[in-house]
Scaffold this active site. Structure first.
Site, PDB file in Angstrom:
ATOM      1  N   SER A  14       0.834  -1.340   0.207  1.00 36.75           N
ATOM      2  CA  SER A  14       0.420  -0.034   0.014  1.00 36.75           C
ATOM      3  C   SER A  14       0.961   0.992  -0.216  1.00 36.75           C
ATOM      4  O   SER A  14       0.366   2.374   0.201  1.00 36.75           O
ATOM      5  CB  SER A  14      -1.146   0.175   1.083  1.00 36.75           C
ATOM      6  OG  SER A  14      -0.340  -0.791   2.458  1.00 36.75           O
ATOM      7  N   HIS A 241      22.752   7.520  -7.634  1.00 34.29           N
ATOM      8  CA  HIS A 241      21.862   7.751  -9.174  1.00 34.29           C
ATOM      9  C   HIS A 241      23.041   8.604  -9.739  1.00 34.29           C
ATOM     10  O   HIS A 241      23.648   7.689 -10.656  1.00 34.29           O
ATOM     11  CB  HIS A 241      20.567   8.413  -8.908  1.00 34.29           C
ATOM     12  CG  HIS A 241      19.431   7.338  -8.541  1.00 34.29           C
ATOM     13  ND1 HIS A 241      18.833   6.794  -7.824  1.00 34.29           N
ATOM     14  CD2 HIS A 241      18.441   8.934  -7.566  1.00 34.29           C
ATOM     15  CE1 HIS A 241      18.452   6.432  -7.698  1.00 34.29           C
ATOM     16  NE2 HIS A 241      17.647   7.715  -7.335  1.00 34.29           N
TER      17      HIS A 241
HETATM   18  C1  BG6 Z   1      14.497   8.941  -5.859  1.00 35.20           C
HETATM   19  C2  BG6 Z   1      14.861   9.452  -4.256  1.00 35.20           C
HETATM   20  O1  BG6 Z   1      15.413   7.697  -5.898  1.00 35.20           O
HETATM   21  O2  BG6 Z   1      14.850   9.017  -6.954  1.00 35.20           O
HETATM   22  C3  BG6 Z   1      12.829  10.657  -5.143  1.00 35.20           C
HETATM   23  O3  BG6 Z   1      14.544   8.799  -3.228  1.00 35.20           O
HETATM   24  C4  BG6 Z   1      13.254  11.320  -6.506  1.00 35.20           C
HETATM   25  O4  BG6 Z   1      13.568  11.810  -4.172  1.00 35.20           O
HETATM   26  C5  BG6 Z   1      13.452   9.770  -7.326  1.00 35.20           C
HETATM   27  O5  BG6 Z   1      12.474  12.644  -6.269  1.00 35.20           O
HETATM   28  C6  BG6 Z   1      13.869  10.648  -8.391  1.00 35.20           C
HETATM   29  O6  BG6 Z   1      13.238   9.468  -9.480  1.00 35.20           O
HETATM   30  P1  BG6 Z   1      13.012   9.992 -10.859  1.00 35.20           P
HETATM   31  O7  BG6 Z   1      12.879   8.466 -11.819  1.00 35.20           O
HETATM   32  O8  BG6 Z   1      11.481  10.831 -11.081  1.00 35.20           O
HETATM   33  O9  BG6 Z   1      13.662  10.868 -11.508  1.00 35.20           O
END
Ligand code: BG6
Length: 489
Positions: A14, A241
Protein backbone atom coordinates in the site's frame (compact mmCIF):
# COMPACT_ATOMS: atom_id res chain seq x y z
CA UNK A 1 4.39 -31.10 -16.00
CA UNK A 2 7.57 -29.06 -15.69
CA UNK A 3 6.02 -25.75 -16.63
CA UNK A 4 7.09 -22.94 -14.42
CA UNK A 5 5.30 -20.11 -12.78
CA UNK A 6 6.36 -16.79 -11.30
CA UNK A 7 4.84 -15.32 -8.18
CA UNK A 8 5.63 -11.69 -7.56
CA UNK A 9 4.98 -10.49 -4.03
CA UNK A 10 5.08 -6.78 -3.39
CA UNK A 11 5.87 -6.40 0.29
CA UNK A 12 4.63 -2.98 1.34
CA UNK A 13 1.83 -3.07 -1.20
CA UNK A 14 0.00 0.00 0.00
CA UNK A 15 3.06 2.25 -0.09
CA UNK A 16 3.71 5.03 -2.52
CA UNK A 17 6.32 3.26 -4.61
CA UNK A 18 4.15 0.19 -5.04
CA UNK A 19 1.19 2.24 -6.17
CA UNK A 20 3.06 4.69 -8.37
CA UNK A 21 5.67 2.45 -9.91
CA UNK A 22 5.60 -1.26 -9.20
CA UNK A 23 2.02 -2.23 -10.04
CA UNK A 24 1.88 0.01 -13.12
CA UNK A 25 5.19 -1.45 -14.33
CA UNK A 26 3.92 -5.00 -13.85
CA UNK A 27 0.81 -4.16 -15.80
CA UNK A 28 2.83 -2.60 -18.62
CA UNK A 29 4.93 -5.78 -18.82
CA UNK A 30 1.80 -7.88 -18.89
CA UNK A 31 0.24 -5.69 -21.52
CA UNK A 32 3.27 -6.01 -23.77
CA UNK A 33 3.34 -9.76 -23.31
CA UNK A 34 6.57 -9.89 -21.31
CA UNK A 35 5.28 -11.73 -18.27
CA UNK A 36 5.39 -15.53 -18.36
CA UNK A 37 2.19 -17.42 -19.08
CA UNK A 38 1.74 -18.43 -15.46
CA UNK A 39 2.19 -15.59 -13.04
CA UNK A 40 0.54 -14.24 -9.93
CA UNK A 41 0.95 -10.88 -8.24
CA UNK A 42 0.52 -10.66 -4.49
CA UNK A 43 0.29 -7.52 -2.43
CA UNK A 44 1.50 -8.00 1.13
CA UNK A 45 1.07 -5.42 3.87
CA UNK A 46 -0.19 -5.02 7.40
CA UNK A 47 -3.52 -3.38 6.74
CA UNK A 48 -6.58 -5.52 6.24
CA UNK A 49 -7.72 -5.55 2.66
CA UNK A 50 -9.60 -7.96 0.46
CA UNK A 51 -8.45 -9.03 -3.00
CA UNK A 52 -11.19 -6.84 -4.42
CA UNK A 53 -9.97 -3.84 -2.46
CA UNK A 54 -6.41 -4.40 -3.61
CA UNK A 55 -7.59 -4.65 -7.21
CA UNK A 56 -9.51 -1.47 -6.78
CA UNK A 57 -6.46 0.28 -5.34
CA UNK A 58 -4.20 -1.02 -8.11
CA UNK A 59 -6.68 -0.25 -10.86
CA UNK A 60 -6.64 3.41 -9.95
CA UNK A 61 -2.94 3.58 -10.72
CA UNK A 62 -3.00 1.77 -14.05
CA UNK A 63 -3.17 3.72 -17.24
CA UNK A 64 -3.36 2.70 -20.84
CA UNK A 65 -0.39 4.89 -21.54
CA UNK A 66 1.14 2.42 -23.94
CA UNK A 67 -1.54 2.96 -26.50
CA UNK A 68 -5.16 3.75 -26.52
CA UNK A 69 -6.35 0.59 -28.23
CA UNK A 70 -9.70 -0.48 -26.94
CA UNK A 71 -8.45 -3.80 -25.61
CA UNK A 72 -6.48 -1.99 -22.92
CA UNK A 73 -9.27 -2.06 -20.38
CA UNK A 74 -9.87 -5.71 -21.16
CA UNK A 75 -6.19 -6.40 -20.50
CA UNK A 76 -6.46 -4.46 -17.29
CA UNK A 77 -9.26 -6.70 -16.11
CA UNK A 78 -7.28 -9.79 -17.01
CA UNK A 79 -4.26 -8.42 -15.16
CA UNK A 80 -6.27 -7.49 -12.08
CA UNK A 81 -7.68 -11.00 -11.90
CA UNK A 82 -4.12 -12.21 -11.37
CA UNK A 83 -3.60 -9.80 -8.44
CA UNK A 84 -4.26 -10.88 -4.85
CA UNK A 85 -3.70 -9.59 -1.38
CA UNK A 86 -2.40 -11.08 1.81
CA UNK A 87 -2.43 -9.18 5.04
CA UNK A 88 0.37 -9.91 7.47
CA UNK A 89 3.02 -8.55 9.79
CA UNK A 90 6.46 -8.04 8.29
CA UNK A 91 8.12 -9.98 11.10
CA UNK A 92 5.75 -12.92 11.29
CA UNK A 93 6.94 -16.28 10.00
CA UNK A 94 3.42 -17.52 10.47
CA UNK A 95 1.93 -14.84 8.23
CA UNK A 96 4.50 -15.54 5.53
CA UNK A 97 3.75 -19.26 5.87
CA UNK A 98 0.10 -18.47 5.14
CA UNK A 99 1.21 -16.56 2.07
CA UNK A 100 3.29 -19.58 1.06
CA UNK A 101 0.21 -21.76 1.22
CA UNK A 102 -1.75 -19.43 -1.01
CA UNK A 103 1.12 -19.16 -3.50
CA UNK A 104 1.30 -22.94 -3.66
CA UNK A 105 -2.35 -23.12 -4.64
CA UNK A 106 -1.73 -20.80 -7.57
CA UNK A 107 1.41 -22.61 -8.56
CA UNK A 108 -0.48 -25.88 -8.80
CA UNK A 109 2.49 -28.27 -8.79
CA UNK A 110 4.40 -26.28 -11.39
CA UNK A 111 7.97 -25.20 -10.83
CA UNK A 112 7.64 -22.27 -8.52
CA UNK A 113 9.74 -19.15 -8.97
CA UNK A 114 9.28 -16.38 -6.48
CA UNK A 115 10.18 -12.74 -6.59
CA UNK A 116 9.75 -10.57 -3.52
CA UNK A 117 9.84 -6.82 -4.00
CA UNK A 118 10.67 -5.23 -0.66
CA UNK A 119 9.08 -1.86 -0.85
CA UNK A 120 9.34 -1.20 2.88
CA UNK A 121 11.53 1.05 5.06
CA UNK A 122 15.00 -0.29 5.91
CA UNK A 123 14.19 -0.90 9.56
CA UNK A 124 11.66 -3.47 8.44
CA UNK A 125 13.34 -5.14 5.54
CA UNK A 126 15.63 -7.50 7.42
CA UNK A 127 12.63 -8.93 9.28
CA UNK A 128 10.74 -9.28 6.04
CA UNK A 129 13.69 -11.00 4.35
CA UNK A 130 14.09 -13.38 7.26
CA UNK A 131 10.43 -14.36 7.26
CA UNK A 132 10.02 -14.50 3.50
CA UNK A 133 13.12 -16.62 3.02
CA UNK A 134 12.39 -19.03 5.82
CA UNK A 135 8.64 -19.40 5.32
CA UNK A 136 7.81 -18.46 1.77
CA UNK A 137 10.73 -19.27 -0.48
CA UNK A 138 10.37 -21.58 -3.41
CA UNK A 139 11.00 -25.27 -2.86
CA UNK A 140 11.84 -26.21 -6.44
CA UNK A 141 12.61 -23.01 -8.34
CA UNK A 142 14.35 -19.72 -7.64
CA UNK A 143 13.66 -17.13 -4.96
CA UNK A 144 14.84 -13.58 -5.58
CA UNK A 145 14.49 -10.44 -3.54
CA UNK A 146 14.51 -6.89 -4.87
CA UNK A 147 15.60 -4.34 -2.32
CA UNK A 148 15.21 -0.62 -2.68
CA UNK A 149 17.54 1.98 -1.28
CA UNK A 150 18.37 3.29 1.26
CA UNK A 151 20.94 0.55 1.72
CA UNK A 152 22.13 2.02 4.97
CA UNK A 153 23.26 5.58 5.53
CA UNK A 154 27.03 5.13 5.62
CA UNK A 155 29.69 2.45 5.14
CA UNK A 156 29.11 0.82 8.52
CA UNK A 157 25.33 0.60 8.43
CA UNK A 158 25.42 -0.56 4.83
CA UNK A 159 27.90 -3.31 5.68
CA UNK A 160 25.73 -4.36 8.61
CA UNK A 161 22.70 -4.53 6.34
CA UNK A 162 24.57 -6.59 3.78
CA UNK A 163 25.75 -8.93 6.51
CA UNK A 164 22.23 -9.50 7.80
CA UNK A 165 20.85 -9.98 4.30
CA UNK A 166 23.50 -12.61 3.63
CA UNK A 167 22.37 -14.60 6.64
CA UNK A 168 19.23 -15.36 4.70
CA UNK A 169 20.11 -14.92 1.04
CA UNK A 170 22.92 -15.66 -1.37
CA UNK A 171 24.34 -12.68 -3.22
CA UNK A 172 22.80 -13.96 -6.44
CA UNK A 173 19.33 -13.81 -4.89
CA UNK A 174 19.68 -10.14 -3.98
CA UNK A 175 18.70 -7.54 -6.54
CA UNK A 176 19.66 -4.06 -5.29
CA UNK A 177 17.76 -1.63 -7.38
CA UNK A 178 18.96 1.76 -8.53
CA UNK A 179 16.17 2.79 -10.81
CA UNK A 180 18.34 5.26 -12.71
CA UNK A 181 20.09 2.27 -14.26
CA UNK A 182 16.76 1.31 -15.78
CA UNK A 183 16.36 4.60 -17.59
CA UNK A 184 16.58 4.44 -21.35
CA UNK A 185 19.29 7.05 -21.79
CA UNK A 186 21.42 5.64 -19.03
CA UNK A 187 21.17 2.22 -20.68
CA UNK A 188 22.17 3.91 -23.92
CA UNK A 189 25.31 5.46 -22.49
CA UNK A 190 27.53 2.50 -23.29
CA UNK A 191 26.07 2.16 -26.76
CA UNK A 192 26.75 5.78 -27.52
CA UNK A 193 30.25 5.60 -26.23
CA UNK A 194 31.47 2.19 -27.35
CA UNK A 195 29.80 1.85 -30.71
CA UNK A 196 30.57 5.27 -32.20
CA UNK A 197 33.99 6.08 -33.50
CA UNK A 198 33.31 9.78 -33.22
CA UNK A 199 32.92 9.47 -29.44
CA UNK A 200 34.98 6.52 -28.27
CA UNK A 201 38.45 7.97 -28.96
CA UNK A 202 37.49 11.29 -27.38
CA UNK A 203 36.49 9.77 -24.05
CA UNK A 204 39.43 10.85 -21.92
CA UNK A 205 41.25 13.75 -20.29
CA UNK A 206 42.84 14.49 -23.62
CA UNK A 207 39.63 15.80 -25.14
CA UNK A 208 37.19 16.20 -22.29
CA UNK A 209 37.52 19.21 -20.00
CA UNK A 210 34.84 18.31 -17.52
CA UNK A 211 31.74 16.22 -17.07
CA UNK A 212 28.59 17.43 -15.32
CA UNK A 213 25.90 15.25 -13.81
CA UNK A 214 22.84 17.28 -13.03
CA UNK A 215 19.64 16.31 -11.27
CA UNK A 216 16.94 18.80 -10.42
CA UNK A 217 13.36 18.58 -9.34
CA UNK A 218 10.86 21.40 -9.32
CA UNK A 219 9.10 20.19 -6.18
CA UNK A 220 10.09 19.76 -2.56
CA UNK A 221 9.99 16.74 -0.29
CA UNK A 222 6.19 16.94 -0.09
CA UNK A 223 5.20 14.51 2.62
CA UNK A 224 8.40 12.46 2.35
CA UNK A 225 10.18 14.75 4.78
CA UNK A 226 10.31 12.10 7.48
CA UNK A 227 12.32 9.75 5.28
CA UNK A 228 14.27 12.46 3.59
CA UNK A 229 15.46 14.22 6.70
CA UNK A 230 17.31 11.13 7.81
CA UNK A 231 19.20 10.94 4.51
CA UNK A 232 19.47 14.23 2.65
CA UNK A 233 20.13 14.81 -1.02
CA UNK A 234 23.68 13.41 -1.07
CA UNK A 235 22.46 9.98 0.06
CA UNK A 236 19.17 10.24 -1.81
CA UNK A 237 20.55 11.09 -5.25
CA UNK A 238 24.33 11.51 -5.47
CA UNK A 239 25.71 8.43 -3.75
CA UNK A 240 23.54 6.22 -5.93
CA UNK A 241 21.87 7.65 -9.03
CA UNK A 242 24.51 10.18 -10.08
CA UNK A 243 27.45 8.04 -9.03
CA UNK A 244 26.10 5.08 -10.99
CA UNK A 245 25.87 7.25 -14.08
CA UNK A 246 29.39 8.47 -13.46
CA UNK A 247 30.68 4.90 -13.17
CA UNK A 248 29.07 3.89 -16.45
CA UNK A 249 30.31 7.02 -18.12
CA UNK A 250 33.89 6.75 -16.96
CA UNK A 251 34.60 3.02 -16.71
CA UNK A 252 37.23 1.39 -18.89
CA UNK A 253 36.07 -0.74 -21.79
CA UNK A 254 34.73 -3.98 -20.29
CA UNK A 255 35.99 -7.30 -21.61
CA UNK A 256 32.47 -8.03 -22.85
CA UNK A 257 28.92 -7.02 -22.19
CA UNK A 258 28.58 -9.80 -19.64
CA UNK A 259 27.18 -8.75 -16.34
CA UNK A 260 30.29 -9.34 -14.24
CA UNK A 261 32.58 -7.80 -16.82
CA UNK A 262 30.61 -4.58 -16.67
CA UNK A 263 30.25 -4.55 -12.92
CA UNK A 264 33.98 -5.23 -12.53
CA UNK A 265 34.77 -2.10 -14.52
CA UNK A 266 32.27 -0.03 -12.56
CA UNK A 267 33.81 -1.06 -9.25
CA UNK A 268 37.28 -0.34 -10.57
CA UNK A 269 36.47 3.20 -11.52
CA UNK A 270 34.66 3.82 -8.23
CA UNK A 271 37.65 2.58 -6.33
CA UNK A 272 39.93 4.87 -8.35
CA UNK A 273 38.16 7.95 -7.16
CA UNK A 274 39.92 10.48 -5.03
CA UNK A 275 38.40 10.95 -1.55
CA UNK A 276 35.97 13.85 -1.67
CA UNK A 277 37.28 16.98 0.04
CA UNK A 278 35.00 19.02 2.25
CA UNK A 279 35.78 22.18 0.27
CA UNK A 280 34.60 20.41 -2.87
CA UNK A 281 31.06 20.13 -1.55
CA UNK A 282 28.40 22.81 -1.36
CA UNK A 283 25.12 22.15 0.40
CA UNK A 284 21.85 24.03 0.35
CA UNK A 285 18.34 23.88 1.72
CA UNK A 286 15.25 25.45 0.23
CA UNK A 287 13.27 28.04 2.04
CA UNK A 288 9.79 29.33 1.57
CA UNK A 289 9.17 31.63 -1.36
CA UNK A 290 6.17 33.61 -2.53
CA UNK A 291 5.64 34.07 -6.22
CA UNK A 292 2.58 35.22 -8.11
CA UNK A 293 0.57 35.29 -4.89
CA UNK A 294 1.40 31.67 -4.09
CA UNK A 295 3.58 30.78 -1.13
CA UNK A 296 5.72 27.70 -1.60
CA UNK A 297 6.76 26.04 1.66
CA UNK A 298 10.33 25.84 2.85
CA UNK A 299 11.86 22.46 3.66
CA UNK A 300 11.47 22.91 7.43
CA UNK A 301 7.82 23.93 7.00
CA UNK A 302 7.15 20.24 6.40
CA UNK A 303 5.57 18.94 9.62
CA UNK A 304 7.65 15.79 9.49
CA UNK A 305 10.94 17.73 9.42
CA UNK A 306 12.51 19.07 12.64
CA UNK A 307 12.37 22.88 12.54
CA UNK A 308 16.13 23.23 13.02
CA UNK A 309 17.10 20.60 10.45
CA UNK A 310 20.36 21.18 8.57
CA UNK A 311 19.67 18.37 6.10
CA UNK A 312 20.70 19.38 2.60
CA UNK A 313 18.05 19.40 -0.12
CA UNK A 314 20.67 20.59 -2.59
CA UNK A 315 24.29 19.67 -3.06
CA UNK A 316 27.03 20.25 -5.58
CA UNK A 317 30.31 18.42 -5.55
CA UNK A 318 33.52 18.12 -7.51
CA UNK A 319 34.87 14.59 -7.89
CA UNK A 320 38.04 13.29 -9.46
CA UNK A 321 39.17 9.96 -10.79
CA UNK A 322 42.81 9.11 -10.17
CA UNK A 323 43.55 7.08 -13.22
CA UNK A 324 45.35 7.56 -16.51
CA UNK A 325 42.19 8.26 -18.45
CA UNK A 326 40.67 10.91 -16.20
CA UNK A 327 43.50 12.45 -14.20
CA UNK A 328 42.59 16.07 -13.44
CA UNK A 329 39.18 16.10 -15.12
CA UNK A 330 36.51 17.48 -12.79
CA UNK A 331 33.32 15.48 -12.59
CA UNK A 332 30.82 17.94 -11.21
CA UNK A 333 27.60 16.78 -9.64
CA UNK A 334 24.63 18.89 -8.76
CA UNK A 335 21.39 17.64 -7.27
CA UNK A 336 18.53 19.51 -5.75
CA UNK A 337 14.88 19.60 -4.86
CA UNK A 338 12.52 22.56 -5.17
CA UNK A 339 14.50 24.12 -8.00
CA UNK A 340 13.16 25.95 -11.04
CA UNK A 341 12.99 22.93 -13.31
CA UNK A 342 12.73 19.14 -13.43
CA UNK A 343 15.62 17.63 -15.29
CA UNK A 344 18.34 15.00 -15.26
CA UNK A 345 21.22 15.28 -17.66
CA UNK A 346 24.83 14.55 -18.39
CA UNK A 347 26.93 17.32 -19.92
CA UNK A 348 30.30 16.69 -21.42
CA UNK A 349 32.35 19.79 -22.13
CA UNK A 350 35.19 19.28 -24.56
CA UNK A 351 38.45 21.15 -24.75
CA UNK A 352 39.22 24.05 -27.05
CA UNK A 353 40.38 23.27 -30.52
CA UNK A 354 44.13 23.94 -30.35
CA UNK A 355 45.19 26.80 -32.61
CA UNK A 356 41.62 27.31 -33.75
CA UNK A 357 41.65 29.34 -36.98
CA UNK A 358 38.25 30.69 -36.18
CA UNK A 359 38.89 31.99 -32.70
CA UNK A 360 38.48 35.57 -33.84
CA UNK A 361 35.17 34.82 -35.50
CA UNK A 362 33.78 33.26 -32.39
CA UNK A 363 33.69 36.38 -30.28
CA UNK A 364 35.26 37.04 -26.95
CA UNK A 365 33.90 34.14 -25.02
CA UNK A 366 35.98 31.20 -26.17
CA UNK A 367 34.55 29.03 -23.43
CA UNK A 368 31.20 29.35 -25.05
CA UNK A 369 32.61 27.92 -28.24
CA UNK A 370 33.76 24.53 -27.03
CA UNK A 371 31.81 21.49 -28.06
CA UNK A 372 29.38 20.16 -25.54
CA UNK A 373 27.57 16.84 -25.64
CA UNK A 374 24.34 16.78 -23.70
CA UNK A 375 22.55 13.58 -22.80
CA UNK A 376 19.18 14.51 -21.42
CA UNK A 377 17.98 11.57 -19.36
CA UNK A 378 14.63 13.18 -18.65
CA UNK A 379 12.21 14.68 -19.37
CA UNK A 380 11.97 14.97 -23.12
CA UNK A 381 14.84 12.55 -23.72
CA UNK A 382 17.47 13.77 -26.14
CA UNK A 383 21.11 13.64 -27.13
CA UNK A 384 22.55 16.75 -28.67
CA UNK A 385 25.93 18.06 -29.57
CA UNK A 386 26.78 21.72 -29.61
CA UNK A 387 28.98 22.56 -32.53
CA UNK A 388 30.31 25.77 -34.01
CA UNK A 389 28.66 26.62 -37.23
CA UNK A 390 28.80 29.43 -39.74
CA UNK A 391 25.78 31.66 -39.58
CA UNK A 392 24.51 31.57 -43.16
CA UNK A 393 25.09 34.67 -45.17
CA UNK A 394 27.89 36.89 -46.31
CA UNK A 395 30.75 37.48 -43.94
CA UNK A 396 32.01 35.00 -41.43
CA UNK A 397 30.19 34.82 -38.17
CA UNK A 398 30.02 31.64 -36.12
CA UNK A 399 27.47 30.53 -33.67
CA UNK A 400 26.85 27.41 -31.67
CA UNK A 401 24.15 25.14 -33.03
CA UNK A 402 22.83 21.77 -32.00
CA UNK A 403 23.05 18.48 -33.78
CA UNK A 404 19.98 17.10 -32.16
CA UNK A 405 18.63 13.62 -31.59
CA UNK A 406 15.27 14.24 -30.05
CA UNK A 407 13.68 10.98 -29.01
CA UNK A 408 10.06 12.02 -29.39
CA UNK A 409 10.72 13.12 -32.96
CA UNK A 410 12.88 10.15 -33.93
CA UNK A 411 11.18 7.21 -32.23
CA UNK A 412 7.47 6.76 -32.19
CA UNK A 413 7.43 4.18 -29.42
CA UNK A 414 6.98 5.40 -25.92
CA UNK A 415 9.93 4.98 -23.59
CA UNK A 416 9.27 2.34 -20.95
CA UNK A 417 9.46 3.29 -17.31
CA UNK A 418 12.71 2.31 -15.58
CA UNK A 419 10.83 -0.08 -13.30
CA UNK A 420 9.54 -2.08 -16.25
CA UNK A 421 13.02 -2.87 -17.47
CA UNK A 422 14.28 -3.66 -13.97
CA UNK A 423 11.37 -5.89 -13.00
CA UNK A 424 11.67 -7.79 -16.23
CA UNK A 425 15.41 -8.22 -15.68
CA UNK A 426 14.83 -9.49 -12.15
CA UNK A 427 12.29 -12.03 -13.43
CA UNK A 428 14.73 -13.14 -16.10
CA UNK A 429 17.66 -13.26 -13.67
CA UNK A 430 19.58 -10.60 -15.56
CA UNK A 431 21.56 -8.63 -12.97
CA UNK A 432 23.54 -6.23 -15.15
CA UNK A 433 21.48 -3.26 -13.98
CA UNK A 434 21.56 -4.18 -10.30
CA UNK A 435 24.20 -3.14 -7.80
CA UNK A 436 26.72 -5.71 -6.65
CA UNK A 437 27.71 -5.54 -3.00
CA UNK A 438 31.29 -4.41 -3.69
CA UNK A 439 29.93 -1.59 -5.86
CA UNK A 440 27.76 -0.51 -2.99
CA UNK A 441 30.74 -0.61 -0.60
CA UNK A 442 32.82 1.47 -2.98
CA UNK A 443 30.04 4.03 -3.33
CA UNK A 444 29.73 4.35 0.43
CA UNK A 445 33.48 4.55 0.96
CA UNK A 446 33.56 7.51 -1.34
CA UNK A 447 30.81 9.49 0.37
CA UNK A 448 30.89 8.40 4.01
CA UNK A 449 33.90 10.49 5.19
CA UNK A 450 32.60 13.75 3.74
CA UNK A 451 29.06 13.10 4.96
CA UNK A 452 30.44 12.54 8.47
CA UNK A 453 32.46 15.71 8.30
CA UNK A 454 29.50 17.77 7.17
CA UNK A 455 27.41 16.35 9.97
CA UNK A 456 30.02 16.60 12.70
CA UNK A 457 30.76 20.20 11.85
CA UNK A 458 27.05 20.94 11.58
CA UNK A 459 27.76 22.72 8.33
CA UNK A 460 25.03 25.24 7.59
CA UNK A 461 23.35 24.78 4.26
CA UNK A 462 23.11 27.79 1.98
CA UNK A 463 19.45 28.72 1.84
CA UNK A 464 17.82 29.11 -1.56
CA UNK A 465 14.28 30.10 -2.43
CA UNK A 466 11.87 27.38 -3.52
CA UNK A 467 11.75 27.38 -7.31
CA UNK A 468 15.11 29.10 -7.79
CA UNK A 469 18.30 27.90 -9.46
CA UNK A 470 19.82 26.91 -6.15
CA UNK A 471 22.69 28.31 -4.07
CA UNK A 472 25.23 30.53 -5.72
CA UNK A 473 27.93 28.46 -3.98
CA UNK A 474 27.54 25.89 -6.75
CA UNK A 475 28.88 28.46 -9.22
CA UNK A 476 31.87 29.30 -7.06
CA UNK A 477 32.65 25.62 -6.73
CA UNK A 478 32.57 25.14 -10.49
CA UNK A 479 34.54 28.33 -11.07
CA UNK A 480 37.32 27.03 -8.83
CA UNK A 481 37.90 24.39 -11.50
CA UNK A 482 37.37 26.77 -14.38
CA UNK A 483 34.03 25.28 -15.14
CA UNK A 484 30.74 26.86 -15.94
CA UNK A 485 27.58 24.84 -15.42
CA UNK A 486 26.17 24.07 -18.83
CA UNK A 487 22.57 24.23 -17.75
CA UNK A 488 22.55 27.88 -16.82
CA UNK A 489 23.11 29.54 -20.13
C1 BG6 B 1 14.36 8.51 -5.77
C2 BG6 B 1 14.55 9.54 -4.69
O1 BG6 B 1 15.35 7.55 -5.69
O2 BG6 B 1 14.40 9.15 -7.02
C3 BG6 B 1 13.54 10.65 -4.80
O3 BG6 B 1 14.45 8.92 -3.42
C4 BG6 B 1 13.50 11.23 -6.19
O4 BG6 B 1 13.80 11.67 -3.86
C5 BG6 B 1 13.40 10.11 -7.23
O5 BG6 B 1 12.38 12.08 -6.29
C6 BG6 B 1 13.56 10.67 -8.64
O6 BG6 B 1 13.28 9.66 -9.56
P1 BG6 B 1 12.74 10.02 -11.01
O7 BG6 B 1 12.73 8.72 -11.72
O8 BG6 B 1 11.39 10.62 -10.83
O9 BG6 B 1 13.72 11.00 -11.58
Amino acid sequence: GNESTVSITVVGASGDLAKKKIFPALFALYYEGFLPKHFTVYGYARSKMTDAELRDMVSRTLTCRIDQRENCSEKMDQFLKRCFYHSGQYDSQENFAQLDKKLKEHEAERISNRLFYLSVPPNIFIDAVRCASSSASSSNGWTRVIVEKPFGRDSESSAALTKSLKQYLEEDQIFRIDHYLGKELVENLSVLRFSNLIFEPLWSRQYIRNVQLIFSEDFGTEGRGGYFDHYGIIRDIMQNHLLQILALFAMETPVSLDVEDIRNEKVKVLRSMRPIQLEDVVIGQYKSHTKGGITYPGYTDDKTVPPNSLTPTFAAAALFINNARWDGVPFLMKAGKALHTKRAEIRVQFRHVPGNLYNRNIGTDLDQATNELVIRVQPDEAIYLKINNKVPGLGMRLDRSNLNLHYAARYSKEIPDAYERLLLDAIEGERRLFIRSDELDAAWSLFTPVLKELEERKTLPEYYPYGSRGPVGAHYLAARYNVRWGDVG
